[in-house]
Structure formats: C-alpha cells, structure tokens
Design a protein around this motif. Structure first.
Motif, PDB file in Angstrom:
ATOM      1  N   VAL A 195      -5.393   5.809   2.585  1.00 36.24           N
ATOM      2  CA  VAL A 195      -4.106   6.428   2.280  1.00 36.24           C
ATOM      3  C   VAL A 195      -3.189   5.385   1.645  1.00 36.24           C
ATOM      4  O   VAL A 195      -3.147   4.238   2.094  1.00 36.24           O
ATOM      5  N   ASP A 196      -2.439   5.796   0.611  1.00 34.75           N
ATOM      6  CA  ASP A 196      -1.391   4.935   0.057  1.00 34.75           C
ATOM      7  C   ASP A 196      -0.114   5.221   0.837  1.00 34.75           C
ATOM      8  O   ASP A 196       0.490   6.270   0.674  1.00 34.75           O
ATOM      9  N   PHE A 197       0.284   4.311   1.679  1.00 36.60           N
ATOM     10  CA  PHE A 197       1.448   4.585   2.537  1.00 36.60           C
ATOM     11  C   PHE A 197       2.686   3.789   2.121  1.00 36.60           C
ATOM     12  O   PHE A 197       3.795   4.114   2.517  1.00 36.60           O
ATOM     13  N   ASP A 198       2.491   2.734   1.308  1.00 32.24           N
ATOM     14  CA  ASP A 198       3.679   1.988   0.856  1.00 32.24           C
ATOM     15  C   ASP A 198       4.190   2.519  -0.485  1.00 32.24           C
ATOM     16  O   ASP A 198       5.183   2.025  -1.022  1.00 32.24           O
ATOM     17  N   GLY A 199       3.471   3.528  -1.016  1.00 31.05           N
ATOM     18  CA  GLY A 199       3.987   4.236  -2.185  1.00 31.05           C
ATOM     19  C   GLY A 199       3.864   3.514  -3.516  1.00 31.05           C
ATOM     20  O   GLY A 199       4.543   3.866  -4.475  1.00 31.05           O
ATOM     21  N   ASP A 200       2.969   2.528  -3.612  1.00 28.07           N
ATOM     22  CA  ASP A 200       2.827   1.834  -4.901  1.00 28.07           C
ATOM     23  C   ASP A 200       1.746   2.462  -5.775  1.00 28.07           C
ATOM     24  O   ASP A 200       1.410   1.945  -6.831  1.00 28.07           O
ATOM     25  N   GLY A 201       1.181   3.575  -5.309  1.00 27.86           N
ATOM     26  CA  GLY A 201       0.187   4.286  -6.111  1.00 27.86           C
ATOM     27  C   GLY A 201      -1.236   3.793  -5.913  1.00 27.86           C
ATOM     28  O   GLY A 201      -2.166   4.352  -6.488  1.00 27.86           O
ATOM     29  N   ARG A 202      -1.409   2.727  -5.127  1.00 25.95           N
ATOM     30  CA  ARG A 202      -2.758   2.207  -4.872  1.00 25.95           C
ATOM     31  C   ARG A 202      -3.043   2.269  -3.383  1.00 25.95           C
ATOM     32  O   ARG A 202      -2.154   2.021  -2.564  1.00 25.95           O
ATOM     33  N   ARG A 203      -4.282   2.574  -3.051  1.00 27.93           N
ATOM     34  CA  ARG A 203      -4.703   2.532  -1.645  1.00 27.93           C
ATOM     35  C   ARG A 203      -5.313   1.153  -1.424  1.00 27.93           C
ATOM     36  O   ARG A 203      -6.475   0.932  -1.724  1.00 27.93           O
ATOM     37  N   ASP A 204      -4.490   0.247  -0.960  1.00 25.38           N
ATOM     38  CA  ASP A 204      -4.930  -1.145  -0.880  1.00 25.38           C
ATOM     39  C   ASP A 204      -5.053  -1.600   0.564  1.00 25.38           C
ATOM     40  O   ASP A 204      -4.089  -2.051   1.177  1.00 25.38           O
ATOM     41  N   LEU A 205      -6.263  -1.481   1.090  1.00 20.25           N
ATOM     42  CA  LEU A 205      -6.486  -1.828   2.503  1.00 20.25           C
ATOM     43  C   LEU A 205      -6.743  -3.317   2.696  1.00 20.25           C
ATOM     44  O   LEU A 205      -6.919  -3.783   3.814  1.00 20.25           O
ATOM     45  N   PRO A 210       0.936  -1.453   5.530  1.00 21.89           N
ATOM     46  CA  PRO A 210       1.208  -0.010   5.690  1.00 21.89           C
ATOM     47  C   PRO A 210       0.018   0.861   5.293  1.00 21.89           C
ATOM     48  O   PRO A 210      -0.316   1.829   5.994  1.00 21.89           O
ATOM     49  N   ASP A 211      -0.643   0.538   4.179  1.00 19.67           N
ATOM     50  CA  ASP A 211      -1.818   1.319   3.775  1.00 19.67           C
ATOM     51  C   ASP A 211      -2.910   1.238   4.848  1.00 19.67           C
ATOM     52  O   ASP A 211      -3.562   2.237   5.177  1.00 19.67           O
ATOM     53  N   ALA A 212      -3.113   0.034   5.387  1.00 19.56           N
ATOM     54  CA  ALA A 212      -4.174  -0.158   6.391  1.00 19.56           C
ATOM     55  C   ALA A 212      -3.867   0.629   7.670  1.00 19.56           C
ATOM     56  O   ALA A 212      -4.742   1.323   8.205  1.00 19.56           O
TER      57      ALA A 212
HETATM   58 CA    CA Z   1      -0.352   1.214  -1.501  1.00 15.67          CA
END
Ligand code: CA
Length: 394
Positions: A195-205, A210-212
């Motif tokens: 899930v992209d939760f920090d809203g930068d358009g990337r799902r960066d785990l 926040p994404d993790a």
């Molecule tokens: Ca993100």
C-alpha cells in the motif's frame, strides 16, 4: 601411500562436485531465464541489466538446501525474538511513528501494537537490509532447480515492481528466498498487498515506514484480522489437565473456563471469543488461548512460535510483563546479546569463527558442536545456555 591416494581421490571428487555447481548459473540457463522474464512482460533491457551479471552464489544455494539439525525449541525463538532491546526499540519507534500508527489503525482496523511487533520482528524496525541482490539470488535458485516456478515468479514480480516505479532497482536486496523491505514480503505478496500510505505514488516498503506499516496492516486484514478480538492471551491450566488442545480446535472462551482454565492469576476468564488452546511446549509449559487473529499472524510466517512471538511482543509493547509460566527446560535459549557474547567467547576459546556478528551461521554451528562434544553434550549445534555457560558466559 594409501592414505595419500585416498586424499587425492577425495580432492578430485570434491572438484568434480564443484564443477556442476559452478555451471548452475550457466549462460544457457540465464538466457532461458531472460526470455522467460521478457515473455512475462519485463522489458528486455531491464532483464539483461538484472541477470547478465549473475554468478554462482554458494551461500544462496546452500541456504536453500539447509536442513536444520535440531528443531529450534519454542523457548529459543521467544528468547531471541522478544528480548529487552526489541521491546525498548519498539516503544521508542511507536512514539516516533505514533501518528502514522494511529492513522493505519483507523484505516485498517488493526492493532497498532501488533503492527509494530511485526515490523520489529521482520526487520528490527527497518534496521535489517537484504543481503542478496534479488535477481541474482533468484537466478541461482532457478538454475540450481530449487522451487523453480516459485522463484521464477518472484523474479518476474520483483522486476515488475521496478518497472512500475514502486521499487528502485538498487533497493532490490532480499533474503536468499526473496523476502525484502521492512515487511519482508516476497515480490508476489508485495504486488498483491503493498500500500502507498505516504501518498507519494509509490509503494515503497524499503524506504517508507508509513508504506511498510500500512502494508503490514493490509496483509493482516486480508488474512482475516478482526479488530474486536485479541490475538490471544496466556492462561493457567488446572492441575493434571488432559483435555483437548491445538490452535485449530476452537471453542468459546467460556467453554474453556468450564474445563477449569483460568487467567494466569487464577481469576475467571471474562472474554468470549472462539479460541484454541495452544500448548507450545506441552501441558507443563505456558498455555495460551488463541483466536482467529493468531491464525492471521500465522499466515505471515507459518510457524506457531513466530505468531506467538509477535503476539507476546505486542503485549510487551503495551507495557505488559513477560510470560508467567516457565518453559519446561533446564537449557534455555539465548537473547541476541547473549548470542553475540557466545561468539566472542568462542573466539576467546580459540574457535576460528571469523567475526562475531550475532548470527549463528554454519561456521558458528560447527564451533558450538565442538564445545558440546568437549563437554559431553549432544553435539547438535544449538546455541543454548548450557553451551554459553560452558564457555564461561554469565
Ligand atoms: Ca509511498
């Protein structure tokens, strides 16, 4: 003469054994893998960049073949997965990421302490980075014929994550079996649940906490997590308990109460969800009632001791105490600090184990066996308290 000959034959056999190993990432295997990957939709340039430099990696192939020599006792897992530094680091991280954890809890309906505990055990709160370049590790496994389909799929999914912009190429570092990022997802799980939760358009785990955290919550919700229930809790069995047990044999908590099971302080059980009675070390060790949420934790990593460690760490992060009952053993496991100290003691005792890093690999295991043999213990390589004390540890 005869001895020398035998040695020469042994050496020759060794060389013969090594030759096919080196051929395991042959150019033809890499070429086949590249065409497989591009047929699946990965650009040829990306496939070439990721796979052309792949070389035989003895460690990856060895890890994929390692059969444990002993079944790690549950008290070993609990001792090194839930030690005091992990509790303290978790509390500090929960403060630091409090707002994010609150937002995740709101959106997914998962318990923030559980999310933090999973994060802490999977990557030590984002501290642990992958050791192997994922495409090369996958090439080694596929070319060595280790779960070929599974690892080919992880390779494809991993490269597609780069192609879609979720993951940077240089961040593709994983365990030997492709789990990576702060949540330790394998690429297919990442594709499905990140899930992209920090809203930068990337799902960066790999880089985004926040994404993790949100992706971990999403995983648990998809695995059936219910916000209305706890993962479980420790209970006390009546003396001589001979009734049913097992996490899948569920009954209502009140049914268990009727069998004489109580809270650890002897008070009556109050809650009433469906739970199984987990006895990780039999009737003489700690007992737990665990519900469906325990199964959700189990689906993250299929081991009851793992799920129990997550649940217990989440309780510790809430400020609760250690497990009340004693594990039924006279040879307990070691914390992470003690494992490191064990290696320092091995070095002092003259065992050449390289550098002490706290990781019990094959070289440390051989040294431990040496200590065990010397002291009349079963030489199984288990890093236990008895070994630690035999070396002068306290
Ligand atoms: Ca993100």
């Amino acid at each position: 003469m005869k001895l020398a000959r035998t040695a020469a034959i042994a050496l020759a056999t060794g060389l013969l054994a090594a030759a096919p190993a080196l051929a395991q990432v042959s150019q033809s295997c890499i070429a086949g893998l590249k065409s497989r990957v591009t047929r699946a939709g990965v650009p040829a340039s990306l496939a070439a960049r990721a796979l052309d430099g792949a070389r035989y990696n003895e460690k990856v192939v060895r890890f994929s073949r390692t059969q444990p020599e002993f079944r790690t006792p549950v008290w070993d897992y609990m001792t090194f997965l839930v030690d005091e530094p992990r509790v303290a680091d978790g509390m500090a991280n929960m403060q630091k990421w409090g707002k994010t954890l609150e937002a995740v809890e709101k959106r997914f309906g998962t318990d923030r302490y559980i999310i933090a505990a999973l994060w802490g055990i999977e990557s030590d709160y984002g501290q642990i980075k992958g050791e192997f370049f994922l495409p090369h590790a996958m090439a080694n496994l596929v070319c060595a014929n280790r779960k070929k389909d599974l690892f080919t799929r992880q390779l494809i999914a991993g490269l597609k994550l780069v192609q879609s912009g979720d993951v940077k190429y240089d961040d593709l570092y994983s365990s030997w079996a492709s789990a990576f990022g702060q949540t330790q997802f394998i690429p297919e799980t990442y594709q499905r649940l990140a899930v992209d939760f920090d809203g930068d358009g990337r799902r960066d785990l790999v880089n985004s906490v926040p994404d993790a955290l949100a992706s971990t919550a999403n995983f648990l919700v998809k695995a059936g997590w219910r916000s209305s229930e706890p993962w479980g809790f420790e209970v006390k069995l009546p003396a001589g308990y001979k009734g049913p047990s097992g996490r899948k044999r569920r009954a209502s908590v009140q049914d268990w109460a009727r069998r004489g099971i109580t809270n650890v302080d002897g008070s009556p059980l109050k809650s009433n969800f469906q739970a199984g009675l987990l006895l990780p070390a039999g009737v003489n060790g700690p007992a737990f009632l665990v519900g469906r949420n325990f199964d959700a934790l189990y689906s993250y990593n299929a081991a009851e001791s793992y799920a129990l460690a997550i649940g217990h760490l989440s309780d510790r992060l809430k400020g609760r105490g250690t497990i009340a009952a004693r594990w039924p053993t006279n040879d307990p496991g070691l914390t992470r600090a003690q494992r490191l100290q064990l290696q320092i003691l091995l070095l002092k005792a003259g065992y050449d184990i390289g550098e002490a890093d706290g990781k019990i690999g094959p070289v440390t295991t051989v040294a431990i066996k040496g200590v065990q043999k010397k002291n009349g213990m079963k030489p199984n390589g288990r890093p236990s308290m008895a070994v630690y004390k035999a070396l002068g540890g306290r």
